[in-house]
Scaffold this active site. Structure first.
Site, PDB file in Angstrom:
ATOM      1  CE  LYS A 119      -9.256 -54.304 109.151  1.00 59.20           C
ATOM      2  NZ  LYS A 119     -10.435 -54.385 108.165  1.00 59.20           N
TER       3      LYS A 119
ATOM      4  N   GLY B 148     -15.601 -47.497 114.930  1.00 54.84           N
ATOM      5  CA  GLY B 148     -16.485 -48.704 114.630  1.00 54.84           C
ATOM      6  C   GLY B 148     -17.119 -48.944 116.165  1.00 54.84           C
ATOM      7  CB  SER B 149     -18.487 -52.082 117.285  1.00 54.86           C
ATOM      8  OG  SER B 149     -17.340 -53.037 117.291  1.00 54.86           O
TER       9      SER B 149
ATOM     10  CD  GLN C 205     -17.183 -57.548 121.411  1.00 56.73           C
ATOM     11  OE1 GLN C 205     -18.182 -57.069 120.321  1.00 56.73           O
ATOM     12  NE2 GLN C 205     -16.824 -58.440 121.808  1.00 56.73           N
ATOM     13  CB  VAL C 206     -13.713 -53.569 117.708  1.00 59.81           C
ATOM     14  CG1 VAL C 206     -12.425 -53.431 116.884  1.00 59.81           C
ATOM     15  CG2 VAL C 206     -14.452 -54.754 117.344  1.00 59.81           C
ATOM     16  N   GLY C 207     -13.248 -51.307 119.664  1.00 58.76           N
ATOM     17  CA  GLY C 207     -12.729 -49.831 120.107  1.00 58.76           C
ATOM     18  C   GLY C 207     -11.944 -50.115 121.320  1.00 58.76           C
TER      19      GLY C 207
ATOM     20  CD  GLU D 127     -14.941 -39.960 118.035  1.00 60.60           C
ATOM     21  OE1 GLU D 127     -16.416 -40.120 118.763  1.00 60.60           O
ATOM     22  OE2 GLU D 127     -14.331 -39.277 118.785  1.00 60.60           O
TER      23      GLU D 127
ATOM     24  CB  CYS E 112     -21.944 -43.577 114.624  1.00 60.61           C
ATOM     25  SG  CYS E 112     -21.373 -42.117 113.732  1.00 60.61           S
TER      26      CYS E 112
ATOM     27  CD  GLU F   2     -24.187 -48.350 117.388  1.00 61.00           C
ATOM     28  OE1 GLU F   2     -23.379 -49.211 117.499  1.00 61.00           O
ATOM     29  OE2 GLU F   2     -24.125 -47.153 116.971  1.00 61.00           O
TER      30      GLU F   2
HETATM   31  P1  NAP Z   1     -16.516 -52.862 113.766  1.00 61.18           P
HETATM   32  O1  NAP Z   1     -16.856 -54.090 113.684  1.00 61.18           O
HETATM   33  O2  NAP Z   1     -15.950 -52.365 114.771  1.00 61.18           O
HETATM   34  O3  NAP Z   1     -15.287 -52.717 112.835  1.00 61.18           O
HETATM   35  C1  NAP Z   1     -14.641 -51.476 112.415  1.00 61.18           C
HETATM   36  C2  NAP Z   1     -13.432 -51.526 111.989  1.00 61.18           C
HETATM   37  O4  NAP Z   1     -12.589 -52.276 113.060  1.00 61.18           O
HETATM   38  C3  NAP Z   1     -13.409 -52.391 110.789  1.00 61.18           C
HETATM   39  O5  NAP Z   1     -12.372 -52.240 109.803  1.00 61.18           O
HETATM   40  C4  NAP Z   1     -12.939 -53.926 111.291  1.00 61.18           C
HETATM   41  O6  NAP Z   1     -12.104 -54.936 110.075  1.00 61.18           O
HETATM   42  C5  NAP Z   1     -11.886 -53.632 112.335  1.00 61.18           C
HETATM   43  N1  NAP Z   1     -11.813 -54.741 113.324  1.00 61.18           N
HETATM   44  C6  NAP Z   1     -12.938 -55.701 113.780  1.00 61.18           C
HETATM   45  N2  NAP Z   1     -11.983 -56.470 114.631  1.00 61.18           N
HETATM   46  C7  NAP Z   1     -10.966 -55.837 114.977  1.00 61.18           C
HETATM   47  C8  NAP Z   1      -9.902 -55.913 116.042  1.00 61.18           C
HETATM   48  N3  NAP Z   1     -10.128 -57.162 116.977  1.00 61.18           N
HETATM   49  N4  NAP Z   1      -8.941 -55.238 116.016  1.00 61.18           N
HETATM   50  C9  NAP Z   1      -8.704 -54.209 115.107  1.00 61.18           C
HETATM   51  N5  NAP Z   1      -9.576 -53.797 114.310  1.00 61.18           N
HETATM   52  C10 NAP Z   1     -10.475 -54.799 114.137  1.00 61.18           C
HETATM   53  O7  NAP Z   1     -17.557 -51.754 113.376  1.00 61.18           O
HETATM   54  P2  NAP Z   1     -18.573 -51.753 112.253  1.00 61.18           P
HETATM   55  O8  NAP Z   1     -19.360 -53.131 112.143  1.00 61.18           O
HETATM   56  O9  NAP Z   1     -17.523 -51.579 111.050  1.00 61.18           O
HETATM   57  O10 NAP Z   1     -19.305 -50.431 112.067  1.00 61.18           O
HETATM   58  C11 NAP Z   1     -20.245 -50.059 112.859  1.00 61.18           C
HETATM   59  C12 NAP Z   1     -20.018 -49.590 114.279  1.00 61.18           C
HETATM   60  O11 NAP Z   1     -19.101 -48.237 113.957  1.00 61.18           O
HETATM   61  C13 NAP Z   1     -21.258 -48.973 115.005  1.00 61.18           C
HETATM   62  O12 NAP Z   1     -21.036 -49.318 116.334  1.00 61.18           O
HETATM   63  C14 NAP Z   1     -21.343 -47.434 114.871  1.00 61.18           C
HETATM   64  O13 NAP Z   1     -21.897 -46.814 115.887  1.00 61.18           O
HETATM   65  C15 NAP Z   1     -19.908 -47.094 114.893  1.00 61.18           C
HETATM   66  N6  NAP Z   1     -19.759 -45.955 114.143  1.00 61.18           N
HETATM   67  C16 NAP Z   1     -19.254 -44.879 114.971  1.00 61.18           C
HETATM   68  C17 NAP Z   1     -18.929 -43.706 114.344  1.00 61.18           C
HETATM   69  C18 NAP Z   1     -18.638 -42.471 115.113  1.00 61.18           C
HETATM   70  O14 NAP Z   1     -17.788 -41.661 114.770  1.00 61.18           O
HETATM   71  N7  NAP Z   1     -18.850 -42.651 116.409  1.00 61.18           N
HETATM   72  C19 NAP Z   1     -19.211 -43.483 113.047  1.00 61.18           C
HETATM   73  C20 NAP Z   1     -19.537 -44.539 112.240  1.00 61.18           C
HETATM   74  C21 NAP Z   1     -19.834 -45.754 112.749  1.00 61.18           C
HETATM   75  P3  NAP Z   1     -13.562 -55.914 109.504  1.00 61.18           P
HETATM   76  O15 NAP Z   1     -14.028 -55.168 108.369  1.00 61.18           O
HETATM   77  O16 NAP Z   1     -12.253 -56.726 108.970  1.00 61.18           O
HETATM   78  O17 NAP Z   1     -14.071 -56.601 110.580  1.00 61.18           O
END
Ligand code: NAP
Ligand code: MG
Length: 482
Positions: free
Chosen positions: A178, A231-232, A234-236, A253, A287, A385
């Protein structure tokens, strides 16, 4: 070069591209918000079910296939991706804004990741362990988890999906992927390359839609045996709790608030260049991006002066234009988030030295690179962040104080120090709380053959990439033969 726009991208389930019931949504170009890059479907839970069941039906035959044969299909996928490198990189630039050279670099990284994990199909996956019983043979072997759900963010729409999907597949799992909505068309093109490589039906499936329906649906699905998420925070956390509650394996992550320390003996020009590159490339949306810049007082003013001189020269513009060094924020919501952090920084008393402005002559979601001075550790811009082109300068007297400040965060992904002192280097290495420890190198930047991941709230304490991926995507069987 021209790429087809306005196409609607479907889901890929059980070896076929098929549309799903659900509203169609446009993915737009953040450099020109009136430009549609492509359309995709907000798929339903029923469609997700179909994809998971396709994975269930395919997983056993895939697990039993010889590992080198699995690897060979990944080698083919690498060739298809390499063949479309420029086109896919352009799609990425147009869909989420990072500059074309950066997008090409990332797409090439995807090719290399596919080849690295293709090679894993030929490497050992167990150990012989001496038994106390002289008539016994004891060894370990590994078995895949089954069906793995892959949930990815938009900031590395080629590399992150591939560094999860490629090891998942080569170690024998079926996958349901996804992608993030903000970069779904780029992900669909990566999926096309995988599809063309010829995996058996159902081994790799792709479902577009919202996080709350498809992402959460994967986390909850009883037939999804492992979930890998980037991802973020909170979602993680929510995904981790859902997976834990039903006994599925998970890997998260998440965010960072990455510091760079500049000591008084550092090469200041090197430190300035690395702060700019680590903090502002990809519009600060990595990130591992540098966010807090902690500088010893004796060199603070000269570092600041050199930094400002270069930051003010940064050319912000459409990532497809050759002279653009930094593109727009990836989306309107990202633009608003970053803008509100800049306002908050000013309100809380930090001094904005440059940037943080929109670009009136451009229609896109542009923010010029911002440098804040007089940032204290309790300010919001020092704690949360931002995920945008914002640097927070902080002054310290000693290196001990610098390391303490660097650790004063709930995150622990990446941390850099610029120093020529072996003593400072050793203290930093010993005391810093980060999964990626960087000496005289920017906080961003990873090599695919090495473990990647964070400490504290940046990760579920597992690691990705390199051989570390094997730990997540397989279970160990300890075998005793008498
Ligand atoms: P996000 O909002 O958490 O979204 C990540 C993924 O999760 C997307 O595919 C999103 O789908 C999905 N998602 C959203 N809500 C969900 C739920 N309730 N249940 C399951 N999945 C859900 O993060 P983002 O804004 O795309 O990315 C930015 C974040 O990623 C930053 O915090 C960054 O630090 C982090 N990041 C971390 C790393 C690492 O390796 N540590 C690498 C890159 C990025 P939708 O697109 O449909 O919302
Ligand atoms: Mg977009």
């Amino acid at each position: 070069m021209s790429i087809v726009t306005q196409q609607t991208y479907s889901n890929y389930i059980n070896g076929t591209w098929e549309s799903s019931a659900g509203d169609t949504k446009a993915s737009i170009n953040p450099a020109r918000p009136d430009e549609v890059v492509g359309y995709y479907t907000l798929s339903s839970a029923d469609t997700l079910n179909k994809a998971v069941e396709a994975g269930m039906a395919a997983k056993d035959a895939w697990r039993k296939m010889a590992e080198p044969a699995r690897g060979n299909i990944l080698f083919k996928a690498a060739d298809f991706l390499e063949g479309r490198l420029e086109e896919i990189a352009e799609t990425m630039t147009r869909e989420m804004g990072k500059t074309f050279p950066e997008a090409k670099g990332e797409t090439m990284r995807g090719v290399q990741l596919l080849r690295y994990y293709a090679g894993e199909g030929m490497r050992k996956n167990g150990d012989v362990i001496p038994s106390t019983d002289q008539e016994a043979l004891m060894f370990t072997t590994r078995t895949p988890l089954g069906v793995v759900g892959v949930i990815t963010p938009w900031n590395f729409p080629v590399a992150i999906p591939i560094w999860k999907i490629a090891p998942a597949l080569v170690y024998g799992n079926a996958v349901v992927f996804k992608p993030a909505q903000e970069a779904v068309i780029t992900a669909a093109k990566v999926m096309e390359c995988l599809a063309e490589a010829g995996f058996p039906e159902g081994v790799i499936n792709f479902v577009t839609g919202t996080g709350s329906v498809i992402g959460q649906g994967l986390a909850e699905h009883p037939h999804v045996h492992g979930i890998t998420f980037t991802g973020s925070e909170q979602v993680g956390r929510g995904i981790g709790q859902t997976a834990l509650s039903r006994g599925a394996k998970y890997q998260l992550e998440m965010g960072g608030k990455n510091p760079v320390i500049v000591t008084e003996d550092a090469d200041l020009d090197l430190a300035v260049n690395a702060t700019i590159s680590g903090g502002l490339k990809s519009t600060g949306q990595k990130c591992t991006a540098t966010s807090r810049v902690i500088v010893q007082s004796t060199v603070y003013d000269s570092f600041k002066e050199k930094l400002l001189e270069k930051v003010k020269d940064i050319k912000v513009g459409d990532g497809m234009k050759e002279d653009s060094w930094m593109g727009p924020c990836a989306s309107e919501s990202q633009f608003q988030t970053v803008s509100s952090y800049i306002e908050k920084g000013k309100e809380e008393g930090a001094e904005l030295l440059c940037g943080g402005e929109t670009v009136p002559e451009e229609k896109g979601y542009y923010i010029t690179p911002a440098v804040f001075d007089r940032v204290s550790p309790d300010m919001t811009i020092a704690r949360e962040e931002i995920f945008g082109p914002v640097l927070a300068l902080m002054k310290v007297e000693t290196v001990e104080e610098a390391i303490e400040l660097a650790n004063d965060t709930e995150y622990g992904l990446s941390a850099s120090i610029f120093t020529t002192s072996i003593q400072h280097f050793l203290s930093f290495l010993d005391d810093i709380e980060a999964g990626l420890v960087r000496i005289n190198a920017e906080s961003a930047g990873v090599e695919l053959q090495a473990p990647f991941g964070g400490m504290k709230n940046s990760s579920s304490h597992s690691r990705e990439q390199g051989e570390a991926a094997k730990e997540f995507f397989t279970s160990i069987k300890t075998v005793f033969v008498k």
